[in-house]
Scaffold this motif. Sequence first.
Motif, mmCIF file in Angstrom:
data_model
loop_
_atom_site.group_PDB
_atom_site.id
_atom_site.type_symbol
_atom_site.label_atom_id
_atom_site.label_comp_id
_atom_site.label_asym_id
_atom_site.label_seq_id
_atom_site.Cartn_x
_atom_site.Cartn_y
_atom_site.Cartn_z
ATOM 1 N N THR A 90 -21.159 -11.514 56.945
ATOM 2 C CA THR A 90 -20.165 -12.271 56.484
ATOM 3 C C THR A 90 -20.411 -13.584 57.183
ATOM 4 O O THR A 90 -19.901 -14.802 56.358
ATOM 5 N N ASP A 91 -21.006 -13.880 58.334
ATOM 6 C CA ASP A 91 -20.924 -14.966 59.004
ATOM 7 C C ASP A 91 -22.334 -15.446 59.700
ATOM 8 O O ASP A 91 -22.336 -15.353 60.888
ATOM 9 N N GLY A 92 -23.506 -15.243 58.988
ATOM 10 C CA GLY A 92 -24.594 -15.538 59.558
ATOM 11 C C GLY A 92 -25.175 -13.980 59.993
ATOM 12 O O GLY A 92 -24.810 -12.892 59.756
ATOM 13 N N VAL A 93 -26.333 -14.290 61.162
ATOM 14 C CA VAL A 93 -26.589 -13.008 61.751
ATOM 15 C C VAL A 93 -26.116 -12.935 63.099
ATOM 16 O O VAL A 93 -25.907 -13.806 63.703
ATOM 17 N N ARG A 94 -25.608 -11.626 63.553
ATOM 18 C CA ARG A 94 -24.809 -11.669 64.674
ATOM 19 C C ARG A 94 -25.007 -10.088 65.228
ATOM 20 O O ARG A 94 -25.271 -8.946 64.641
ATOM 21 N N GLY A 95 -24.946 -10.031 66.573
ATOM 22 C CA GLY A 95 -25.128 -8.860 67.263
ATOM 23 C C GLY A 95 -25.158 -9.068 68.791
ATOM 24 O O GLY A 95 -24.807 -10.246 69.134
ATOM 25 N N THR A 96 -25.546 -7.964 69.410
ATOM 26 C CA THR A 96 -25.561 -8.025 71.120
ATOM 27 C C THR A 96 -26.766 -8.676 71.377
ATOM 28 O O THR A 96 -27.840 -8.421 70.638
ATOM 29 N N ALA A 97 -26.824 -9.394 72.466
ATOM 30 C CA ALA A 97 -27.940 -10.130 72.711
ATOM 31 C C ALA A 97 -29.103 -9.288 73.142
ATOM 32 O O ALA A 97 -28.578 -8.512 74.122
ATOM 33 N N ASN A 98 -30.444 -9.647 72.701
ATOM 34 C CA ASN A 98 -31.539 -8.724 73.369
ATOM 35 C C ASN A 98 -31.515 -7.318 72.704
ATOM 36 O O ASN A 98 -32.228 -6.495 73.169
ATOM 37 N N ILE A 99 -30.657 -7.139 71.665
ATOM 38 C CA ILE A 99 -30.603 -5.888 70.959
ATOM 39 C C ILE A 99 -30.852 -6.120 69.336
ATOM 40 O O ILE A 99 -30.236 -7.329 69.174
ATOM 41 N N HIS A 100 -31.842 -5.642 68.865
ATOM 42 C CA HIS A 100 -32.223 -6.186 67.163
ATOM 43 C C HIS A 100 -30.743 -5.996 66.600
ATOM 44 O O HIS A 100 -30.010 -5.419 66.853
ATOM 45 N N PRO A 101 -30.508 -7.211 65.759
ATOM 46 C CA PRO A 101 -31.579 -8.175 65.415
ATOM 47 C C PRO A 101 -31.442 -9.587 66.321
ATOM 48 O O PRO A 101 -32.018 -10.427 66.038
ATOM 49 N N MET A 102 -30.627 -9.422 67.242
ATOM 50 C CA MET A 102 -30.450 -10.745 68.108
ATOM 51 C C MET A 102 -31.158 -10.591 69.285
ATOM 52 O O MET A 102 -30.918 -10.689 70.589
ATOM 53 N N THR A 103 -32.642 -10.710 69.181
ATOM 54 C CA THR A 103 -33.491 -10.887 70.152
ATOM 55 C C THR A 103 -34.449 -12.181 70.004
ATOM 56 O O THR A 103 -34.220 -12.771 68.824
ATOM 57 N N SER A 120 -25.122 -19.855 50.999
ATOM 58 C CA SER A 120 -24.877 -18.798 50.170
ATOM 59 C C SER A 120 -25.279 -17.567 50.227
ATOM 60 O O SER A 120 -26.608 -17.424 51.019
ATOM 61 N N ASP A 121 -25.045 -16.311 49.598
ATOM 62 C CA ASP A 121 -25.721 -14.942 49.862
ATOM 63 C C ASP A 121 -26.831 -15.152 49.431
ATOM 64 O O ASP A 121 -28.097 -14.495 49.801
ATOM 65 N N GLU A 122 -27.396 -15.924 48.210
ATOM 66 C CA GLU A 122 -28.630 -16.024 47.488
ATOM 67 C C GLU A 122 -29.612 -16.514 48.623
ATOM 68 O O GLU A 122 -30.858 -16.177 48.681
#
Length: 447
Positions: A8-21, A123-125
């Motif tokens: 809902t707000d870009g790409v997000r996750g734990t650093a150094n674990i996919h996708p935040m590598t 946008s999502d598109e």
Amino acid sequence: MARKLFGTDGVRGTANIHPMTASMALSIGAAAGRYFRREKGGVHRVVIGKDTRLSGYMFENALTAGLTSTGMNVLLLGPVPTPAVGLLTPSMRADLGIMISASHNPSHDNGIKFFGPDGYKLSDEAEAEIEALIDAGVDPAPATEIGRAQRIDDGRFRYQERVKSTFPSGMRLDGMKVVVDCANGAAYRAAPEVLWELGAEVIPVGVSPNGTNINEKCGSTAPGTAAEAVVAHGAHIGICLDGDADRVMIIDETGAVADGDQIMALMAARWSEEGRLRDGTLVATVMSNLGLERFLDARGLRLERTGVGDRYVVEAMRRGGWNLGGEQSGHIVMTDYATTGDGLMAGLQYLAEMVRTGQPASALAHSFEPVPQLLRNVRFAAGQTPLETLSVQQAIAEGEARMNGKGRLLIRKSGTEPLIRVMAECEDETLLSQVVDSIVTEISAAV
């Protein structure tokens, strides 16, 4: 086209674990660069801001490498609030803006948010097209067309001047004692400086970032620290920002917290009185309290609801031509002034109302009586799909049947964390608790 990386707000996750590598950030940068440099010729720019997370250095460098490899020139703002990127992208005639932040999440998380050349989130598109480029791979630019990178030292000051310009001309905060909690995040310099320049006596909290303490027992998701400071210092108000300063919670002089719904109610009523609220409409998400809707109805105003996420609020505002919206969580969007939620800007609007009316923060912080609302979160692991479990679906159906005509029930996956959020509203607090507990129990058993 479905999106896999973007939430809902870009790409997000734990650093150094996919996708935040770092490798993925390089690929994202290259894909975004190719997407925004589809037409050759001319100068192509991207501005990059970040919050204070340790991993921000890594992602800043990786994104810069990917972007410059496709011929984009990169302008590095350093630590600035998310709304500063939304402001400076069109101001600096950039094709793209990027904010490296996981907002209110803990320090081990990080995220990549995108803004288009108009300063609004993609946008999502558009995000789906960038994902497709990541999957397909991007050919780098010829060696003679590789982009450059440079530091922009005055980005924060440009943002601060813009924020101050939204405060009523000639009005000052002399004699006002303000606690500002910056969550050890992106606004740790900007927010105290703006308030001081407008005349306030500033008590700063959460202004010592060390890379790992962002949002830690401070900020809008943990307003208790600021509330204690307000009471201890006898302050008139507390302004609680989150890690990237696009959210705000208000603390009144007694230490009580006013959430985004109460802030929006105050602003909508005031703007309506002044003839500034376009089409008499406030835009908020399905999470906003039913009490807010009743408050607006009683004044002949309308609440337009959207899906959860400030970008969906903004998209609805742009479609309808409306100029005020936000989320219960503290995103306050004022498109007359900014392209995204701005916690500091919203805090100044609240302060202006205190000065204008001469009333204390507590008198303005409770515009309506909220309908009892209960929100519970259940964490799940990658690959799990608890909402598809038959027992969970049955519990939800039973809960909806019990709530029918008495309240409302909302169950959804978070777009920013691996959580299932179970929210219900009902005047009957016993029924409210029973319904939420039964659903949470089934979801917990399924993970």
